[in-house]
Design a protein around this motif. Structure first.
Motif, PDB file in Angstrom:
ATOM      1  N   LEU A 194       6.354  -5.347  -4.478  1.00 45.63           N
ATOM      2  CA  LEU A 194       5.153  -5.886  -5.117  1.00 45.63           C
ATOM      3  C   LEU A 194       5.331  -7.344  -5.521  1.00 45.63           C
ATOM      4  CD1 LEU A 194       4.343  -2.669  -7.112  1.00 45.63           C
ATOM      5  CD2 LEU A 194       2.936  -3.643  -5.283  1.00 45.63           C
ATOM      6  N   CYS A 229       4.182   4.296  -8.657  1.00 48.53           N
ATOM      7  CA  CYS A 229       2.973   3.760  -9.272  1.00 48.53           C
ATOM      8  C   CYS A 229       1.961   4.820  -9.702  1.00 48.53           C
ATOM      9  CB  CYS A 229       2.287   2.790  -8.319  1.00 48.53           C
ATOM     10  SG  CYS A 229       3.218   1.269  -7.998  1.00 48.53           S
ATOM     11  N   ARG A 230       2.091   6.031  -9.239  1.00 52.84           N
ATOM     12  CA  ARG A 230       1.095   7.034  -9.621  1.00 52.84           C
ATOM     13  C   ARG A 230       1.636   8.443  -9.390  1.00 52.84           C
ATOM     14  NH1 ARG A 230      -3.884   5.899  -5.845  1.00 52.84           N
ATOM     15  NH2 ARG A 230      -3.252   3.749  -6.181  1.00 52.84           N
ATOM     16  N   ILE A 258       2.239   1.662  -3.719  1.00 55.23           N
ATOM     17  CA  ILE A 258       1.288   1.957  -4.794  1.00 55.23           C
ATOM     18  C   ILE A 258       0.685   3.352  -4.628  1.00 55.23           C
ATOM     19  CG2 ILE A 258       0.761  -0.472  -5.158  1.00 55.23           C
ATOM     20  CD1 ILE A 258      -1.893  -0.114  -3.826  1.00 55.23           C
ATOM     21  N   ALA A 307       4.408  -0.181 -12.081  1.00 59.55           N
ATOM     22  CA  ALA A 307       5.723   0.304 -11.649  1.00 59.55           C
ATOM     23  C   ALA A 307       6.781   0.073 -12.732  1.00 59.55           C
ATOM     24  CB  ALA A 307       6.134  -0.379 -10.344  1.00 59.55           C
ATOM     25  N   TRP A 347       0.826  -1.204   0.000  1.00 59.19           N
ATOM     26  CA  TRP A 347       0.000   0.000   0.000  1.00 59.19           C
ATOM     27  C   TRP A 347       0.863   1.257   0.000  1.00 59.19           C
ATOM     28  CZ3 TRP A 347      -4.179   1.832  -1.612  1.00 59.19           C
ATOM     29  CH2 TRP A 347      -4.859   2.902  -1.018  1.00 59.19           C
ATOM     30  N   TRP A 391      -0.001  -3.815  -9.982  1.00 58.70           N
ATOM     31  CA  TRP A 391       0.758  -2.613  -9.648  1.00 58.70           C
ATOM     32  C   TRP A 391       2.234  -2.770  -9.958  1.00 58.70           C
ATOM     33  CZ3 TRP A 391      -1.542   1.761  -9.405  1.00 58.70           C
ATOM     34  CH2 TRP A 391      -2.889   1.818  -9.035  1.00 58.70           C
ATOM     35  N   ARG A 392       2.728  -3.997  -9.941  1.00 59.96           N
ATOM     36  CA  ARG A 392       4.103  -4.220 -10.377  1.00 59.96           C
ATOM     37  C   ARG A 392       4.252  -3.883 -11.853  1.00 59.96           C
ATOM     38  NH1 ARG A 392       7.319  -8.258 -12.545  1.00 59.96           N
ATOM     39  NH2 ARG A 392       9.483  -8.258 -11.761  1.00 59.96           N
TER      40      ARG A 392
END
Length: 293
Positions: free
Chosen positions: A234, A216-217, A211, A255, A208, A251-252
């Protein structure tokens, strides 16, 4: 109808309660906790006022002894209750009423108390406390070890159905979010399922963190070390999650994309999207929101 444990982790100062019972959604009824205030377990003939009112009193500065005494004075049937309270300092108060059923007992030691009723042996609470004290693992693992110790002596006379674990910060702003709040409400092997959920939660926390970060963002490109760390975290999380939940692998892939490794990202995405095209739709949305130059 239940056995439970309340405890304070001497290393972190966190407070926790864990429970198992042959009773649907038992943890939702038995366990209460409030960060910076304390924890409560109310069982036998459950008195909800001990949980809600007790936590209010603890949050207002009452000691465990004071909070329990007030709740009992307002209860028309304290003899059928079994209640344990712990304040944020780790002080404990426990009551087992004379009207509780079948081998009802409790056992208290510094920073920990276990209580049980409608169980196979009056030795269960002492065994739970001993298991908690002897275990050298994490706080959740020690609470789970106590529940396992109860099962080894026969546990609930009726069998197993529901279990839960609830942990909060002891030294924190009152009403802060729980550190861990997991329940198994209806299962043939609730302790097995609960242990599995705790293991996933252990992987979820670092997942968490990454991400939500630039790996990731977000509009800011990640630093190289942030991407490397996120990809590693991840991957570890996915191994813990198993194949039933592919969120870490999704999410990996994100990334990898944001790290400039788009070809690897697409390969990883294709692997998890074979049976669910929704992953591809979500991936395209995520990477289009924050394009990396």
């Amino acid at each position: 109808m239940t056995y439970s444990i309340i405890a304070r982790d001497e290393r972190s100062g966190r407070l926790g309660v864990a429970v198992q019972s042959h009773f649907l959604a038992a943890a939702a009824r038995v366990a209460g906790a409030r960060a910076g205030a304390g924890v409560v377990a109310t069982q036998a003939n459950i008195g909800a006022a001990y949980r809600s009112g007790g936590l209010d009193l603890l949050a207002g500065g009452a000691s465990a002894d004071e909070a329990l005494a007030v709740c009992m004075s307002e209860d028309p049937q304290p003899e059928v209750r079994q209640v344990a309270m712990m304040d944020a300092r780790g002080a404990i108060a426990v009551h087992t009423g004379a009207g509780c059923w079948n081998a009802a007992a409790h056992h208290v030691a510094p920073g920990v108390a276990a209580q049980a009723n409608m169980v196979a042996s009056p030795a269960i609470p002492q065994a739970m406390v001993a298991a908690f004290q002897a275990h050298t693992g994490s706080f959740p693992e020690r609470l789970l070890a106590a529940l396992d110790a109860a099962e080894q002596l026969g546990g609930d006379l009726r069998g197993r159905q529901a279990a839960g674990i609830l942990i909060v910060e002891g030294d924190a702003e009152v009403d802060a979010e729980p550190v861990l709040d997991l329940r198994v409400d209806d299962d043939a092997e609730p302790l097995v399922r609960l242990r599995s959920a705790v293991a996933r939660a252990r992987a979820f926390v670092p997942m968490w963190d990454v991400i939500r970060g630039p790996a990731c963002r977000g509009p800011v490109p990640p630093a190289a070390d942030e991407s490397v760390h996120a990809i590693e975290v991840l991957g570890t999380a996915q191994r813990e999650y198993g194949r039933r939940n592919l969120e870490p692998s999704f999410w990996r892939a994100v990334a990898l994309w944001r790290a400039g490794r788009q070809k690897e990202a697409r390969v990883a995405l294709d692997r998890i999207a074979r049976d669910n095209s929704g992953w591809t739709m979500l991936f395209d949305d995520v990477v289009s929101r924050w394009p990396i130059p």
